[in-house]
Scaffold this active site. Structure first.
Site, PDB file in Angstrom:
ATOM      1  N   HIS A 241       0.839  -1.195   0.000  1.00 51.01           N
ATOM      2  CA  HIS A 241       0.000   0.000   0.000  1.00 51.01           C
ATOM      3  C   HIS A 241       0.872   1.241   0.000  1.00 51.01           C
ATOM      4  CE1 HIS A 241      -2.422   3.145   2.311  1.00 51.01           C
ATOM      5  NE2 HIS A 241      -3.079   2.989   1.176  1.00 51.01           N
ATOM      6  N   SER A 242       0.501   2.217  -0.838  1.00 52.44           N
ATOM      7  CA  SER A 242       1.094   3.553  -0.824  1.00 52.44           C
ATOM      8  C   SER A 242       2.612   3.490  -1.007  1.00 52.44           C
ATOM      9  CB  SER A 242       0.688   4.267   0.470  1.00 52.44           C
ATOM     10  OG  SER A 242       0.895   5.645   0.393  1.00 52.44           O
ATOM     11  N   ILE A 243       3.385   4.157  -0.120  1.00 52.33           N
ATOM     12  CA  ILE A 243       4.843   4.186  -0.276  1.00 52.33           C
ATOM     13  C   ILE A 243       5.445   2.805  -0.057  1.00 52.33           C
ATOM     14  CG2 ILE A 243       5.425   4.722   2.118  1.00 52.33           C
ATOM     15  CD1 ILE A 243       7.019   6.257  -1.054  1.00 52.33           C
ATOM     16  N   THR A 268       2.529   4.590  -4.232  1.00 50.00           N
ATOM     17  CA  THR A 268       3.139   5.923  -4.241  1.00 50.00           C
ATOM     18  C   THR A 268       4.566   5.804  -4.757  1.00 50.00           C
ATOM     19  OG1 THR A 268       1.745   6.524  -2.371  1.00 50.00           O
ATOM     20  CG2 THR A 268       3.566   7.995  -2.856  1.00 50.00           C
TER      21      THR A 268
END
Length: 411
Positions: A241-243, A268
């Site tokens: 998830h994300s970074i 990200t």
């Protein structure tokens, strides 16, 4: 000898004393039996810590391990410290049987730790339970420098704030209130109000923890410890998830033979730049990831010996609904190692990522990587923001991930 009988009056007195004593004993409410009862009983958010609140997670067996690491001398205590080790939780279905051929390894995003995959802030089942119920072995990690993994300064991990409550409110839980981008008005899936003071929001932001500002150091340690983990458990699907999507990219480059698939929830890894907060203005951009998708060197063909070898062009179109991107100038270098691993990204229709995830998708395709991009709104899953795996329809989205896993297993 005739048995002695209690006098009827004595028996009545004894019974009365017994009943009075019984009434004085403490009483405990039966635990709620389902999620509706949980809410009615006041078991939502941090109140779920009460022992009478019944956990919603599925039953599992749990072990923990520290993988990787290296010795560094301690100038104060003398001797050596272990740093760069990776905290790993191994979860196996309670029945003891793993039915699926590939494990799942979960990578959390910035400002949080691996616990986010266990349950939602309003105490519903998380993705770990969903996949355990379907017979997967689940591994949840705290990335190096975060949570229960190493945070030793000798390893080069200065920590910084993860996110404020205001950033969470604007960018994650209630973007519709400030309307930083047009798609924010579609956001409907966050449980609760998504604002400061709401019990579910408070449970969500309470789990924010610092992360490192030295992403280069973290990437180097995650390469080593991550590939060591995969060498021990075998080829696995990596869910991020994300970074946290940085690290499956690194492992796909470093040890692609051990990565069955790269599943990215709102990644990200925006090429060459980072959007901060809700990314609603050009001033929210900062330079980032000089190697395109990463801060450390990855394998390009023809080889790139320095970030300056990657010639960049700017996509000039930039609106709040569709942000501009930086790509490679043509002819673009390819990413042959990363291209060996099936890749999918999932994007919520009301998340700020719907305005710029195309930058990641197009960069990978330009570099020769076969990419699936699942925009949830296009498959009739509506209203999701950035933390879609915690939102009200989180298990419906988990089913989309499982469908993609089964599809790639047949290829």
């Amino acid at each position: 000898m005739q048995p002695r009988l209690c006098h009827p009056g004595s028996f009545q007195i004894f019974a009365i004393i017994f009943l009075v004593a019984l009434a004085a004993l403490p009483t405990y409410a039966a635990p709620p039996t389902d999620q509706t009862d949980q809410a009615n009983a006041g078991c939502v958010g941090l109140k779920g810590v009460n022992p009478r609140c019944r956990p919603q997670e599925t039953a599992y067996h749990r072990e923990y391990f520290y993988i990787g690491g290296r010795y560094v001398p301690d100038p104060v205590l003398g001797g050596n410290l272990v740093v760069d080790q990776l905290y790993v939780e191994k979860l196996i279905p309670a029945a003891g049987r793993v039915k699926q051929p590939y494990p799942l390894v979960f990578f959390h995003g910035g400002g949080s730790a691996g616990n986010v995959w266990l349950q939602t802030p309003d105490n519903r089942k998380g993705w770990a339970s969903y996949f355990l119920e379907r017979g997967y072995a689940v591994y949840i990690i705290d990335q190096t420098s975060v949570g229960r993994s190493t945070q030793e300064d000798l390893a080069g991990y200065p920590l910084r704030i993860g996110a404020t409550a205001e950033i969470a409110q604007i960018g994650f839980t209630a973007p519709e209130l400030t309307n930083p981008y047009p798609q924010s008005q579609l956001h409907t899936q966050w449980p609760g109000k998504g604002t400061i003071g709401d019990p579910i929001f408070e449970a969500f932001v309470a789990q924010f923890i610092p992360l490192t500002s030295n992403l280069t150091r973290q990437e180097l340690s995650m390469r080593a410890s991550g590939c060591e983990l995969l060498s021990l458990i075998g080829p696995s699907y990596l869910i991020s998830h994300s970074i946290g999507a940085l690290h499956p990219i690194l492992l796909s480059d470093q040890c692609p033979q051990l990565v069955a698939g790269n599943i990215n929830v709102e990644p990200t890894t925006i090429p060459f730049q980072s959007f901060t907060g809700s990314a609603n203005s050009s001033s929210g951009r900062t330079p980032a990831r000089p190697w395109g998708l990463t801060n450390t060197r990855i394998t390009y063909d023809p080889p790139a010996n320095a970030p300056t070898d990657l010639k960049r062009v700017n996509n000039e179109t930039d609106t709040p609904a569709l942000r501009s991107c930086i790509y490679q100038a043509e002819p673009a270098r390819k990413l042959p190692q990363i291209a060996k691993v099936p890749y999918v990204a999932l994007t919520g229709e009301a998340s700020p990522h719907i305005t710029y995830d195309q930058c990641i998708i197009n960069y990978l395709r330009q570099a020769g990587v076969k990419v699936d991009w699942i925009k949830l709104g296009e498959i009739n899953i509506h209203g999701n923001g950035h933390f879609l795996f915690l939102e009200k329809n989180n298990l419906e989205i988990a089913a989309v991930v499982e469908k993609w896993i089964k599809k790639t297993r047949k290829q």
